[in-house]
Design a protein around this motif. Structure first.
Motif, mmCIF file in Angstrom:
data_model
loop_
_atom_site.group_PDB
_atom_site.id
_atom_site.type_symbol
_atom_site.label_atom_id
_atom_site.label_comp_id
_atom_site.label_asym_id
_atom_site.label_seq_id
_atom_site.Cartn_x
_atom_site.Cartn_y
_atom_site.Cartn_z
ATOM 1 N N SER A 1 -5.547 8.772 -3.545
ATOM 2 C CA SER A 1 -6.334 10.003 -3.678
ATOM 3 C C SER A 1 -5.607 11.140 -2.965
ATOM 4 N N ARG B 1 -2.631 0.749 -15.475
ATOM 5 C CA ARG B 1 -3.296 -0.236 -16.335
ATOM 6 C C ARG B 1 -2.392 -0.646 -17.489
ATOM 7 N N GLU C 1 -5.738 11.436 -11.003
ATOM 8 C CA GLU C 1 -6.072 10.045 -10.718
ATOM 9 C C GLU C 1 -6.388 9.275 -11.994
ATOM 10 N N GLU C 2 -7.085 9.915 -12.914
ATOM 11 C CA GLU C 2 -7.414 9.251 -14.176
ATOM 12 C C GLU C 2 -6.145 8.897 -14.956
ATOM 13 N N ASN D 1 -3.842 6.231 -12.971
ATOM 14 C CA ASN D 1 -4.342 4.863 -13.038
ATOM 15 C C ASN D 1 -4.280 4.308 -14.458
ATOM 16 N N ARG E 1 -3.872 0.999 -6.958
ATOM 17 C CA ARG E 1 -4.511 2.240 -7.381
ATOM 18 C C ARG E 1 -3.692 3.411 -6.881
ATOM 19 N N ASP F 1 0.855 -1.191 0.000
ATOM 20 C CA ASP F 1 0.000 0.000 0.000
ATOM 21 C C ASP F 1 0.891 1.241 0.000
ATOM 22 N N GLY G 1 -3.352 -2.508 -12.852
ATOM 23 C CA GLY G 1 -4.392 -1.557 -12.477
ATOM 24 C C GLY G 1 -5.450 -2.127 -11.550
ATOM 25 N N ASP G 2 -5.642 -3.459 -11.570
ATOM 26 C CA ASP G 2 -6.634 -4.074 -10.684
ATOM 27 C C ASP G 2 -6.083 -4.293 -9.279
#
Length: 391
Positions: free
Chosen positions: A342, A330, A322-323, A326, A339, A185, A335-336
């Protein structure tokens, strides 16, 4: 009575050893057939027992080796279960890398973003072409120019970090990607640890041949921000917060000494209350340019990442952080599992806040600042702020 030792091999690992007793045969009457003396039997029996003991030690060693290997396999799969994206990173040899996925996407949801990022790349190329045609300056990059380019060998990525553009969180993510399972994390990594140079490898640490190979074959990306928002964000963070005393001492005292009339001794000593007007005077002063490169927190992206010399495959923007972030993950294929963190929108420097700061400086300073950061505006398609007085 004689004790007989029997050795029976059940399989390669198991040896069955047993002893039986039997009546000794009657000695033959012929003296020529008399059995050898007891002293002749002892050496042969000792040799047999020695060989059996040696085989037993080998078996124990084989058993210990197998058991250790089994434990290591269990431990490995436990790590993989906690950090599934590590498998993609360490075992992706022979598969498509992020660079291939960017230019030739196999996932339909990535195709639309590919068009957007091609337009951003074209914008940088066009701005650099115009700048090159109007400038007589020519330079070749040296390894020292590459200290902001962080390398991820496992996923074949190069990230140029720009301070005040979410670089702390991006360094955290890069530590997860390069940590081989040490981290899972990004937000578990303290911010100060993310900025320790030894925690990430940068491109200037490689040989020239290795640098060229990575620049050619790895996906190179950076994140940018509206230049004046970034500038005001740097000022707020480094000169208005008490905990940044190192910046107050290093830069604040110098700025106050140069640009504040009748400064108090306390201000000259601590440098803790630099005004934005004084900060901008410092930036546009030719003496500052002669002192050497600007600090990385307010240096231009052009000087930090050299986008006119290095072809960046992807330009992310703080406004769509963030868009875009990520999207990079990906492309890498994780990407899964991972992340991008924020960020706190309530504390960020906004356009309205920037306009308020700029209203307190002269028209001349505004013009000089725009000239200093003009190339960043043009390369990354940021329009001239409406609050500027450039007439």
């Amino acid at each position: 009575m004689l004790r007989v030792v029997r050795v029976q091999f059940i399989d390669r690992r198991t040896i069955l050893i047993s002893t039986t007793s039997q009546r000794a045969p009657e000695p033959p009457t012929d003296p020529a057939l008399q059995p050898p003396a007891q002293s002749e039997l002892c050496p042969a029996m000792k040799q047999t027992l020695s060989e059996l003991l040696r085989m037993s030690r080998i078996c124990r060693m084989l058993f210990a080796t197998c058991l250790g290997s089994f434990i290591l396999v269990i431990f490995y799969f436990q790590i993989m279960r906690r950090n599934p994206f590590v498998v993609d990173g360490c075992c992706r040899k022979g598969s498509r890398n992020a660079l291939q996925e960017l230019y030739n996407p196999t996932q339909p949801e990535l195709s639309g973003a590919a068009v957007l990022h091609q337009a951003r790349r074209d914008q940088v190329v066009d701005a650099c072409r115009v700048y090159s045609a109007s400038s007589r300056k020519r330079r070749v990059l040296t390894p020292g120019d590459l200290k902001h380019l962080v390398v991820d060998e496992d996923h074949e990525l190069i990230y140029c970090y720009v301070p005040k553009v979410a670089c702390t969180n991006w360094k955290r993510v890069m530590m997860v990607l390069t940590g081989r399972g040490k981290y899972s994390d990004p937000m578990d990594i303290p911010s100060n640890e993310a900025h320790i140079p030894s925690n990430l490898k940068t491109l200037n640490q490689y040989s020239i041949t290795e640098i060229n190979h990575r620049l050619k074959n790895y996906l190179k990306f950076l994140f940018v921000r509206e230049p004046f928002e970034r500038l005001v964000s740097a000022y707020r963070n480094k000169f208005t917060l008490k905990y940044n005393s190192s910046f107050h001492k290093r830069f604040g005292t110098r700025i106050i000494r140069r640009y504040r009339k009748n400064a108090t001794q306390d201000a000259l000593f601590h440098g803790a209350d630099v005004r934005f007007k004084e900060f901008t005077e410092y930036l546009v002063d030719p003496a500052t340019q002669r002192d050497g490169p600007l600090n990385e927190h307010w240096q231009t992206v052009y000087q930090l990442c050299h986008p006119c010399h290095i072809h960046y495959d992807l330009v992310g923007k703080y406004e769509t952080l963030e868009e875009d972030a990520n999207y990079v993950l990906r492309l890498v294929g994780i990407g899964d599992s991972l992340r991008f963190p924020s960020y706190a929108k309530s504390t960020r420097t906004t356009d309205a806040m920037t306009a308020q700061f700029f209203s307190n400086i002269s028209t001349q300073q505004q013009i000089q600042l725009y000239q200093l950061y003009k190339l960043d505006f043009l390369m990354f398609n940021y329009s001239t702020p409406s609050y500027l007085r450039l007439d």
